[in-house]
Design a protein around this motif. Structure first.
Motif, PDB file in Angstrom:
ATOM      1  N   ASP A  49      -9.688   1.151  -8.065  1.00 56.33           N
ATOM      2  CA  ASP A  49      -9.817   2.360  -8.304  1.00 56.33           C
ATOM      3  C   ASP A  49      -8.281   3.082  -8.360  1.00 56.33           C
ATOM      4  O   ASP A  49      -7.582   2.959  -7.466  1.00 56.33           O
ATOM      5  CB  ASP A  49     -10.379   3.301  -7.031  1.00 56.33           C
ATOM      6  CG  ASP A  49     -10.300   4.808  -7.367  1.00 56.33           C
ATOM      7  OD1 ASP A  49     -10.098   5.177  -8.316  1.00 56.33           O
ATOM      8  OD2 ASP A  49     -10.370   5.625  -6.199  1.00 56.33           O
ATOM      9  N   THR A  56      -1.813   5.846  -7.083  1.00 52.86           N
ATOM     10  CA  THR A  56      -2.322   5.026  -6.143  1.00 52.86           C
ATOM     11  C   THR A  56      -3.430   3.973  -6.683  1.00 52.86           C
ATOM     12  O   THR A  56      -4.160   4.205  -7.833  1.00 52.86           O
ATOM     13  CB  THR A  56      -3.103   5.845  -5.047  1.00 52.86           C
ATOM     14  OG1 THR A  56      -4.187   6.519  -5.640  1.00 52.86           O
ATOM     15  CG2 THR A  56      -2.107   6.888  -4.452  1.00 52.86           C
ATOM     16  N   SER A  58      -6.595   1.578  -4.975  1.00 53.05           N
ATOM     17  CA  SER A  58      -7.404   1.207  -3.873  1.00 53.05           C
ATOM     18  C   SER A  58      -8.173   0.272  -4.502  1.00 53.05           C
ATOM     19  O   SER A  58      -9.100   0.258  -5.315  1.00 53.05           O
ATOM     20  CB  SER A  58      -8.176   2.462  -3.473  1.00 53.05           C
ATOM     21  OG  SER A  58      -7.448   3.540  -3.034  1.00 53.05           O
ATOM     22  N   GLU A  60     -11.095  -3.041  -2.510  1.00 54.83           N
ATOM     23  CA  GLU A  60     -11.713  -3.566  -1.262  1.00 54.83           C
ATOM     24  C   GLU A  60     -11.883  -5.147  -1.846  1.00 54.83           C
ATOM     25  O   GLU A  60     -12.251  -5.597  -2.791  1.00 54.83           O
ATOM     26  CB  GLU A  60     -13.202  -3.105  -1.132  1.00 54.83           C
ATOM     27  CG  GLU A  60     -14.009  -3.503   0.079  1.00 54.83           C
ATOM     28  CD  GLU A  60     -15.288  -3.053   0.221  1.00 54.83           C
ATOM     29  OE1 GLU A  60     -15.387  -2.010   1.102  1.00 54.83           O
ATOM     30  OE2 GLU A  60     -16.269  -3.474  -0.345  1.00 54.83           O
ATOM     31  N   ALA A  93      -0.400  -0.620   3.517  1.00 55.18           N
ATOM     32  CA  ALA A  93      -0.029  -0.306   2.192  1.00 55.18           C
ATOM     33  C   ALA A  93       1.339  -0.913   1.648  1.00 55.18           C
ATOM     34  O   ALA A  93       2.269  -0.974   2.270  1.00 55.18           O
ATOM     35  CB  ALA A  93      -0.387   1.358   1.856  1.00 55.18           C
ATOM     36  N   THR A 112      -3.661   0.252  -1.749  1.00 58.28           N
ATOM     37  CA  THR A 112      -4.118  -0.244  -0.215  1.00 58.28           C
ATOM     38  C   THR A 112      -5.340  -0.853  -0.639  1.00 58.28           C
ATOM     39  O   THR A 112      -6.193  -0.802  -1.411  1.00 58.28           O
ATOM     40  CB  THR A 112      -4.603   1.286   0.077  1.00 58.28           C
ATOM     41  OG1 THR A 112      -3.477   2.120   0.064  1.00 58.28           O
ATOM     42  CG2 THR A 112      -5.075   1.098   1.700  1.00 58.28           C
ATOM     43  N   THR A 114      -8.541  -2.964   1.487  1.00 57.52           N
ATOM     44  CA  THR A 114      -9.294  -2.614   2.652  1.00 57.52           C
ATOM     45  C   THR A 114     -10.117  -3.924   2.533  1.00 57.52           C
ATOM     46  O   THR A 114     -10.660  -4.678   1.594  1.00 57.52           O
ATOM     47  CB  THR A 114      -9.787  -1.436   2.742  1.00 57.52           C
ATOM     48  OG1 THR A 114     -10.749  -1.215   1.405  1.00 57.52           O
ATOM     49  CG2 THR A 114      -8.903  -0.293   2.750  1.00 57.52           C
TER      50      THR A 114
END
Length: 195
Positions: A49, A56, A58, A60, A93, A112, A114
């Motif tokens: 994303d 930013t 993001s 996973e 991060a 970031t 995760t």
């Protein structure tokens, strides 16, 4: 750079037109784009994303991925550069700096990563105060066998159960083991259960 060009034309009827034109060619300025276009990790579970308003990214990665040693493939605009550009520790991060082709233009991005929730539902340990030996856990058949001392009241035993990381188990508390008791283990991601 400026160039003068003289153009002369004849209309075929004896009329001649002559004109001098000046052409100026300006150097194209270097691009100032500092967006991250793509961010890819081999262990990712879906597309990254990328938020170009808040700078930013993001993403996973699969459960169990070592976040401290990941090597992303990052695409930025032609002529731009990004740093860091090597193996990175994403356990927190990470701030990336994108420098546009015009080197005075830079922008910071926060990435970031995760780890996806676990889908594991194993019973790892099962213990009773009155047991006479270790429990036999058969993960393939989803069974637990345990022997307790002769004369133990089987109607009110409270086991200590360890399950896979992030998983939960029910029922909890004391149980009547005079007959088989069915337990349900639910994975951290909520998608997988076993009884």
């Amino acid at each position: 750079n400026t160039y003068a060009i003289r153009v002369k034309t004849d209309d075929g009827n004896g009329y001649t037109l002559e004109q001098e034109l000046t052409i100026t060619i300006e150097d194209v300025s270097e691009a100032t784009d500092t967006n991250i276009l793509t961010f890819v990790l081999g262990e990712q579970t879906g597309e990254a994303d990328i938020d170009i308003v808040n700078n930013t990214v993001s993403i996973e990665v699969a459960y169990g991925t070592n976040l401290t040693n990941l090597s992303p493939t990052i695409t930025v605009y032609a002529g731009a550069t990004i740093s860091p550009s090597d193996v990175t520790d994403f356990s927190a991060a990470v701030t990336y700096t994108v420098t546009a082709e015009e080197p005075t233009v830079t922008e910071e991005w926060t990435v970031t990563v995760t780890e996806a929730a676990s889908n594991e539902t194993d019973i790892l340990t099962f213990a009773l105060v009155a047991q006479t030996s270790e429990a036999t856990i058969n993960a393939a058949n989803h069974t637990v066998s345990i022997e307790v001392a002769n004369g133990t009241d089987l109607t009110d035993l409270e086991p200590t159960i360890t399950v896979s990381a992030g998983a939960s188990i029910s029922p909890s508390g004391a149980q009547d083991f005079s007959e088989s008791v069915a337990y349900t283990a639910t994975a951290e991601d909520g998608s997988t259960t076993q009884s």
